[in-house]
Design a protein around this motif. Structure first.
Motif, PDB file in Angstrom:
ATOM      1  N   VAL A  41      45.499 100.134  13.140  1.00  0.00           N
ATOM      2  CA  VAL A  41      45.004 100.955  13.186  1.00  0.00           C
ATOM      3  C   VAL A  41      43.954 101.619  14.461  1.00  0.00           C
ATOM      4  CG1 VAL A  41      43.895 100.941  11.032  1.00  0.00           C
ATOM      5  CG2 VAL A  41      43.001 100.041  12.541  1.00  0.00           C
ATOM      6  N   ILE A  42      44.574 100.710  15.455  1.00  0.00           N
ATOM      7  CA  ILE A  42      44.666 100.314  16.826  1.00  0.00           C
ATOM      8  C   ILE A  42      45.883  99.900  17.839  1.00  0.00           C
ATOM      9  CG2 ILE A  42      42.185  99.838  16.813  1.00  0.00           C
ATOM     10  CD1 ILE A  42      42.325  97.153  17.815  1.00  0.00           C
ATOM     11  N   GLY A  43      46.640 100.810  16.851  1.00  0.00           N
ATOM     12  CA  GLY A  43      47.978 100.437  17.604  1.00  0.00           C
ATOM     13  C   GLY A  43      48.703  99.487  18.423  1.00  0.00           C
ATOM     14  N   GLY A  44      47.955  98.561  17.358  1.00  0.00           N
ATOM     15  CA  GLY A  44      48.203  96.733  17.857  1.00  0.00           C
ATOM     16  C   GLY A  44      49.918  96.400  17.647  1.00  0.00           C
ATOM     17  N   TRP A  45      50.507  95.581  17.704  1.00  0.00           N
ATOM     18  CA  TRP A  45      51.881  95.041  17.227  1.00  0.00           C
ATOM     19  C   TRP A  45      51.712  94.052  15.662  1.00  0.00           C
ATOM     20  CZ3 TRP A  45      56.679  96.744  16.281  1.00  0.00           C
ATOM     21  CH2 TRP A  45      57.954  95.622  15.050  1.00  0.00           C
ATOM     22  N   ARG A  46      51.908  94.598  14.394  1.00  0.00           N
ATOM     23  CA  ARG A  46      52.176  93.173  14.068  1.00  0.00           C
ATOM     24  C   ARG A  46      53.172  93.274  12.940  1.00  0.00           C
ATOM     25  NH1 ARG A  46      47.725  97.443   9.587  1.00  0.00           N
ATOM     26  NH2 ARG A  46      50.539  98.897   8.962  1.00  0.00           N
ATOM     27  N   GLU A  47      52.715  91.744  11.960  1.00  0.00           N
ATOM     28  CA  GLU A  47      54.092  91.649  11.316  1.00  0.00           C
ATOM     29  C   GLU A  47      53.748  91.084   9.541  1.00  0.00           C
ATOM     30  OE1 GLU A  47      57.524  90.843  12.386  1.00  0.00           O
ATOM     31  OE2 GLU A  47      57.536  90.959  14.255  1.00  0.00           O
ATOM     32  N   ARG A  48      52.677  91.661   9.793  1.00  0.00           N
ATOM     33  CA  ARG A  48      51.279  91.107   8.699  1.00  0.00           C
ATOM     34  C   ARG A  48      50.056  92.163   8.989  1.00  0.00           C
ATOM     35  NH1 ARG A  48      51.065  84.960   7.456  1.00  0.00           N
ATOM     36  NH2 ARG A  48      50.663  85.438   5.515  1.00  0.00           N
ATOM     37  N   PHE A  49      50.048  92.271   6.658  1.00  0.00           N
ATOM     38  CA  PHE A  49      48.918  93.788   7.597  1.00  0.00           C
ATOM     39  C   PHE A  49      47.473  91.948   7.721  1.00  0.00           C
ATOM     40  CE2 PHE A  49      52.101  95.848   4.730  1.00  0.00           C
ATOM     41  CZ  PHE A  49      51.725  96.971   5.143  1.00  0.00           C
ATOM     42  N   ARG A  50      46.844  92.891   7.856  1.00  0.00           N
ATOM     43  CA  ARG A  50      45.209  91.626   8.153  1.00  0.00           C
ATOM     44  C   ARG A  50      44.206  92.169   6.780  1.00  0.00           C
ATOM     45  NH1 ARG A  50      42.873  92.413  14.185  1.00  0.00           N
ATOM     46  NH2 ARG A  50      45.005  92.183  15.025  1.00  0.00           N
ATOM     47  N   SER A  51      43.488  91.446   5.867  1.00  0.00           N
ATOM     48  CA  SER A  51      42.318  91.525   5.512  1.00  0.00           C
ATOM     49  C   SER A  51      41.242  90.667   5.407  1.00  0.00           C
ATOM     50  CB  SER A  51      43.513  91.218   3.784  1.00  0.00           C
ATOM     51  OG  SER A  51      42.585  90.894   2.909  1.00  0.00           O
ATOM     52  N   ILE A  52      40.098  90.957   4.515  1.00  0.00           N
ATOM     53  CA  ILE A  52      39.138  90.647   4.959  1.00  0.00           C
ATOM     54  C   ILE A  52      39.461  89.114   4.091  1.00  0.00           C
ATOM     55  CG2 ILE A  52      36.551  90.546   4.744  1.00  0.00           C
ATOM     56  CD1 ILE A  52      36.943  92.718   6.620  1.00  0.00           C
ATOM     57  N   ASP A  53      39.711  89.453   3.082  1.00  0.00           N
ATOM     58  CA  ASP A  53      39.145  88.584   1.592  1.00  0.00           C
ATOM     59  C   ASP A  53      40.326  87.310   1.110  1.00  0.00           C
ATOM     60  OD1 ASP A  53      39.824  90.213   0.562  1.00  0.00           O
ATOM     61  OD2 ASP A  53      38.108  91.058  -0.697  1.00  0.00           O
ATOM     62  N   LYS A  54      41.242  87.825   1.402  1.00  0.00           N
ATOM     63  CA  LYS A  54      42.513  87.857   0.944  1.00  0.00           C
ATOM     64  C   LYS A  54      43.458  86.637   2.544  1.00  0.00           C
ATOM     65  CE  LYS A  54      42.712  90.723  -3.531  1.00  0.00           C
ATOM     66  NZ  LYS A  54      43.250  91.184  -4.392  1.00  0.00           N
ATOM     67  N   GLY A  55      44.729  86.263   1.431  1.00  0.00           N
ATOM     68  CA  GLY A  55      45.698  85.591   2.769  1.00  0.00           C
ATOM     69  C   GLY A  55      45.820  84.413   3.698  1.00  0.00           C
ATOM     70  N   ASP A  56      46.163  84.090   4.587  1.00  0.00           N
ATOM     71  CA  ASP A  56      46.422  83.302   5.733  1.00  0.00           C
ATOM     72  C   ASP A  56      44.822  83.145   6.427  1.00  0.00           C
ATOM     73  OD1 ASP A  56      48.431  82.094   3.955  1.00  0.00           O
ATOM     74  OD2 ASP A  56      49.655  82.750   5.326  1.00  0.00           O
ATOM     75  N   GLN A  57      43.872  82.360   6.383  1.00  0.00           N
ATOM     76  CA  GLN A  57      43.143  82.388   7.794  1.00  0.00           C
ATOM     77  C   GLN A  57      43.819  81.831   9.202  1.00  0.00           C
ATOM     78  OE1 GLN A  57      39.504  82.482   7.362  1.00  0.00           O
ATOM     79  NE2 GLN A  57      39.501  83.149   9.588  1.00  0.00           N
ATOM     80  N   VAL A  58      43.209  83.145   9.842  1.00  0.00           N
ATOM     81  CA  VAL A  58      43.602  82.949  11.265  1.00  0.00           C
ATOM     82  C   VAL A  58      43.419  82.438  12.534  1.00  0.00           C
ATOM     83  CG1 VAL A  58      44.405  84.763  13.034  1.00  0.00           C
ATOM     84  CG2 VAL A  58      44.641  85.433  11.009  1.00  0.00           C
ATOM     85  N   ASN A  59      43.352  81.724  12.645  1.00  0.00           N
ATOM     86  CA  ASN A  59      42.814  80.246  14.271  1.00  0.00           C
ATOM     87  C   ASN A  59      43.657  81.378  14.973  1.00  0.00           C
ATOM     88  OD1 ASN A  59      41.309  78.139  15.276  1.00  0.00           O
ATOM     89  ND2 ASN A  59      43.770  76.914  15.196  1.00  0.00           N
ATOM     90  N   LEU A  60      41.935  82.034  15.705  1.00  0.00           N
ATOM     91  CA  LEU A  60      41.894  82.754  16.843  1.00  0.00           C
ATOM     92  C   LEU A  60      40.335  83.529  17.444  1.00  0.00           C
ATOM     93  CD1 LEU A  60      43.670  84.267  19.475  1.00  0.00           C
ATOM     94  CD2 LEU A  60      43.606  86.339  16.987  1.00  0.00           C
ATOM     95  N   ARG A  61      40.415  83.185  18.590  1.00  0.00           N
ATOM     96  CA  ARG A  61      38.774  83.782  18.957  1.00  0.00           C
ATOM     97  C   ARG A  61      39.120  84.481  20.026  1.00  0.00           C
ATOM     98  NH1 ARG A  61      35.783  79.139  18.239  1.00  0.00           N
ATOM     99  NH2 ARG A  61      34.325  80.128  19.681  1.00  0.00           N
ATOM    100  N   ARG A  84      42.187  88.109   7.879  1.00  0.00           N
ATOM    101  CA  ARG A  84      43.266  86.850   7.399  1.00  0.00           C
ATOM    102  C   ARG A  84      45.190  87.903   7.051  1.00  0.00           C
ATOM    103  NH1 ARG A  84      41.302  82.362   3.988  1.00  0.00           N
ATOM    104  NH2 ARG A  84      38.977  81.981   3.353  1.00  0.00           N
ATOM    105  N   LEU A  85      45.827  87.050   6.777  1.00  0.00           N
ATOM    106  CA  LEU A  85      46.709  87.676   7.714  1.00  0.00           C
ATOM    107  C   LEU A  85      47.528  88.229   6.152  1.00  0.00           C
ATOM    108  CD1 LEU A  85      48.319  86.171  10.657  1.00  0.00           C
ATOM    109  CD2 LEU A  85      47.744  88.097  10.158  1.00  0.00           C
ATOM    110  N   GLY A  86      47.302  89.394   5.542  1.00  0.00           N
ATOM    111  CA  GLY A  86      48.289  88.872   3.591  1.00  0.00           C
ATOM    112  C   GLY A  86      49.780  89.704   4.024  1.00  0.00           C
ATOM    113  N   PRO A  87      50.699  90.449   2.754  1.00  0.00           N
ATOM    114  CA  PRO A  87      51.947  90.739   2.753  1.00  0.00           C
ATOM    115  C   PRO A  87      52.476  91.025   4.457  1.00  0.00           C
ATOM    116  CG  PRO A  87      50.686  92.767   2.351  1.00  0.00           C
ATOM    117  CD  PRO A  87      49.717  91.133   2.363  1.00  0.00           C
ATOM    118  N   PRO A  88      53.703  90.476   4.221  1.00  0.00           N
ATOM    119  CA  PRO A  88      54.416  91.219   5.557  1.00  0.00           C
ATOM    120  C   PRO A  88      55.033  92.665   5.309  1.00  0.00           C
ATOM    121  CG  PRO A  88      56.220  90.260   3.922  1.00  0.00           C
ATOM    122  CD  PRO A  88      54.709  89.912   3.199  1.00  0.00           C
TER     123      PRO A  88
END
Length: 801
Positions: free
Chosen positions: A683-703, A712-716
């Motif tokens: 939604v802000i024009g960043g490149w993504r391979e997977r959709f972002r989610s608040i509560d479903k998917g894999d936790q992201v280790n990023l600051r 979190r990172l959801g489906p591709p």
């Protein structure tokens, strides 16, 4: 006076062609169309038996144009129905086409075009030599076809007329509110003042070099520069001296101006700047300030380690980043013309004279405050004679053409009546001038049907490319001569006014005015900030400017090997080796996901909401803004795409189900595919391979800015699709290749957008031949942008009402 003219204007606005039936096409409709589109079936919501043939009925006319297009392209009758014979098909197309052409020619020149509020502000400021904001005093303008300067959407009401009077009075007051030339002063300030003493050593650090280091954005404790205010309205030079403290990259700050009262209603972020890390430097900016406005320097994105703060550690031991303030100076006002243009125009040789403030001695201090409005008068030895000469000049300038005696007479009579009552030359002149600035001759672009003359072309060209009234050179030019028209067009394209054209045109064409309509979710998009927003907007405007200045082709609009970047955008786009806040042309590295307008963060943001993206919304954007295809609204009773409540696990599956409906498929097979190609961009024009989610998917280790992200990172992402033509693509890169192969369509869309913006009306059926001619001729030059603008200005459409 004004009300007496309005009925005539409204009568002209409503002038239109008389109804004209089309009996010659009825047999064709009966044989090939009525089975699906009669009063009983009404397939697709279309009842041809009841569809008006009145050329005045815009909605009905548009439906007949759609009928013409569907039959011409062979989409109707549908393939499963019996095909018309070639002879009857030709006869139908010729008859309906001729009728539509005649009706559009009769209708297109009837609508008067009012100045929108932005044009009104530009015009009144240029006329009077002031810089006042009257936009906020005026009602928002209606929009049509993406733009807010289209005659059909620019209605007027009694309330609007009242607002125009208030706006005109505000501008004229600004022109006539100083009797002596303001003295230019140099003010110097630091953060070390009495009110800030308690912050030093507590939250701020004072260094040996005398600088004051702050560690937050300056909201609290405040970094509004104390005792630094504009002494009067005007242009100022602002210099900020400092450096980044305990950081490797330059420190970025936003420059905010305003009165900084308890409401903060007039606070405006003007620009972003940077100072180097560890090395004192000065940034100089020239800007306009209203009287009494101050300066707020707000550091951006300062990081500090978890568990530490200036208060907890002490400013001298805090290990986080900061901005060191050394000195801020404000020089001005910078006066280049005195008396102001408005004073010379309205008063001539008469001088303003300030009247006594009338306050008792105990309250005389109020007269020295910036907000106090002093009263003035002006003396004239021959009030009536002077008024006639001055009003003639003023009306000529305001009406953008030589004023006749008949033009001036109503305002002269108004002056006489006001002077007889007040015996004050200034009051009488102000009253007459306000009336002139609210008159139809000022508010409207008076263009009679047919060929435009030199003066009418001057106004049309100036409001197209300069967004204000024509200057003296344009008004004197023989613009009906093609070579002169081309030379003046080129002059405007090389002038500073190009920025105004690009801003207003892209706001409408690309919908950039909606850039701040949504605010991205902070949990999903913690990297979003004001600097990125500002850079997004400037990237697209700079890109379009580059297309024009370097005369690049439409192919670069679709896919370019460069982008206009600064360090903030480059970081967002993951492009290395770009520094600084100034936008510049950067060659894209191999494998970059950028290039062309569709990859701009601004475009991707305005075609999404703050949480997720929709292929439908983005598909509509691509069709309308780049391909010139206006999707039909859904038929009554057909629901839109709702959230996942029917078992679909992805939006793509949901849309697949939606398209299974025969009613929906016809439009969605055109709308959705370009939107799917853009799904790799969030939604802000960043490149993504997977959709972002608040509560479903894999936790992201990023600051980000020292804070751990929570999404979190959801489906591709699946960016593949198939156009209505059957052409398939796997991603945006492949879609761009398909668009490049059909760039004539994009060139045609851009041509139509330019003509719509330039003429203030929608392009219709009778304009098609001229637009096709422009595109055909433009193709030989690879649809170069600057040449396309010249072709638009030279066209019969531009040079005629």
């Amino acid at each position: 006076m004004i009300s007496a003219r309005l009925p005539a204007l409204l009568l002209m606005m409503s002038a239109c062609a008389s109804p004209a039936p089309i009996p010659a096409i009825q047999p064709f409709l009966d044989q090939h169309c009525m089975d699906c589109h009669d009063a009983d079936a009404k397939k697709g919501g279309l009842d041809l038996s009841a569809l008006s043939t009145d050329g005045n009925d815009a909605a009905a006319h548009k439906k007949w144009v759609r009928v013409f297009d569907l039959v011409s392209t062979g989409e109707m009758p549908p393939a499963k129905k019996e095909r018309p014979k070639q002879e009857e098909l030709k006869s139908f197309i010729a008859t309906l086409g001729s009728d539509l052409n005649t009706k559009h020619i009769a209708q297109k020149g009837t609508v008067l075009r009012r100045l929108n509020r932005n044009e009104y502000q530009n015009t009144i400021n240029d006329l009077l030599g002031v810089n006042v904001n009257v936009i906020d005093a005026l009602p928002e303008d209606g929009r049509a076809h993406g733009f807010d300067n289209i005659g059909e959407a620019l209605s007027i009401s009694g309330i609007q007329m009242l607002r125009y009077m208030e706006a005109a009075e505000l501008a004229i007051h600004a022109a006539l509110s100083q009797d002596t030339k303001p003295e230019s002063t140099m003010q110097r300030a630091t953060l070390e003042t009495e009110r800030n003493k308690e912050q030093i050593g507590k939250q701020w650090l004072k260094r040996e070099d005398g600088s004051i280091v702050v560690f937050n954005n300056g909201g609290f404790p405040s970094t509004v520069i104390p005792n630094l205010r504009a002494t009067s309205a005007g242009m100022y030079k602002l210099r900020v001296t400092g450096y980044g403290y305990q950081m490797e990259e330059p420190v970025v700050y936003s420059l905010i101006t305003g009165s900084f009262n308890f409401r903060n209603a007039d606070n405006v972020t003007r620009s972003f700047h940077e100072l180097p890390a560890g090395k004192s430097s000065t940034v100089e900016v020239t800007l306009y300030l209203a009287q009494g406005n101050g300066i707020w320097i707000s550091p951006q994105g300062l990081n500090g380690p978890d568990g530490h703060s200036p208060v907890k550690d002490g400013p001298d031991k805090y290990p986080g980043e900061g901005m060191a303030f050394q000195e801020v100076t404000l020089e001005g006002p910078l006066i280049t013309e005195w008396p102001p243009r408005g004073q010379k125009l309205l008063l001539g040789e008469a001088k303003l004279r300030q009247l006594p403030h009338g306050l008792p001695p105990s309250q005389a201090w109020k007269a020295r405050s910036p907000g106090f409005k002093h009263q003035y008068t002006a003396d004239s030895a021959d009030p009536v004679g002077d008024s006639r000469k001055l009003l003639s000049s003023f009306v000529t300038a305001a009406f953008r053409r030589p004023a006749t005696a008949a033009d001036v007479e109503p305002y002269a009579k108004l002056f006489d009546a006001e002077y007889a009552e007040s015996h004050d030359f200034l009051i009488a002149m102000r009253t007459a001038a306000i009336a002139a600035l609210c008159s139809p001759e000022f508010l409207y672009l008076k263009e009679p049907a047919g060929k435009l003359d030199d003066l009418q072309l001057a106004s049309r060209l100036s409001y197209f490319l300069a967004r204000s009234a024509p200057d003296a050179e344009l008004l004197a030019a023989k613009l009906t001569q093609p070579e002169v028209l081309r030379a003046q067009t080129e002059r405007l394209l090389k002038s500073e006014s190009l920025d105004s054209f690009v801003t207003d045109f892209t706001d409408g064409w690309l919908n950039l005015r909606e850039l701040e309509f949504t605010t991205p979710d902070k949990q999903l998009y913690p990297e979003y900030d004001e600097l990125l927003l500002d850079s997004m907007r400037r990237e697209t405007r700079s890109f379009v400017t580059e297309l024009i200045q370097d005369n690049l082709g439409i192919a670069s609009l679709i896919d370019s090997d460069f982008a206009m970047l600064n360090a903030r955008l480059a970081r967002h786009y993951e492009i290395p080796d770009v520094s600084g806040l100034d936008l510049r042309k950067v060659k894209l590295p191999a494998g970059s996901h950028r290039g062309g307008i569709l990859t701009h963060a601004s475009v991707l943001k305005v075609s999404a909401n703050g949480t997720n993206t929709s292929p439908v919304v983005r598909g509509v954007w691509v069709n309308e803004r780049l391909l010139g295809i206006e999707p039909q609204p859904p038929p009554p009773g057909i629901p839109g795409v709702e959230p996942d409540i029917r078992g679909a696990t992805t939006l793509r599956e949901l849309l697949d189900k939606h398209r299974n409906s025969e009613t929906c498929n016809g439009c969605h097979r055109v709308i959705d595919p370009p939107g799917f190609a853009l799904e790799n961009y969030d939604v802000i024009g960043g490149w993504r391979e997977r959709f972002r989610s608040i509560d479903k998917g894999d936790q992201v280790n990023l600051r980000i800015e020292g804070r751990k992200v929570r999404y979190r990172l959801g489906p591709p992402v699946d960016a593949a699709g198939e156009l209505s033509t059957g052409a398939k693509f796997a991603n945006l890169t492949e879609l761009k290749q398909l668009l490049l192969a059909s760039q004539d369509r994009v060139a045609k869309c851009v041509t139509e957008k330019l003509l719509t913006f330039a003429t203030g009306r929608e392009m219709g059926f009778s304009d098609r031949a001229e637009i096709e001619k422009i595109v055909t001729q433009s193709k030989d030059r690879k649809h170069t942008t600057r040449d396309l603008i010249h072709a638009v200005v030279q066209s019969e459409i531009f040079r005629s009402k």
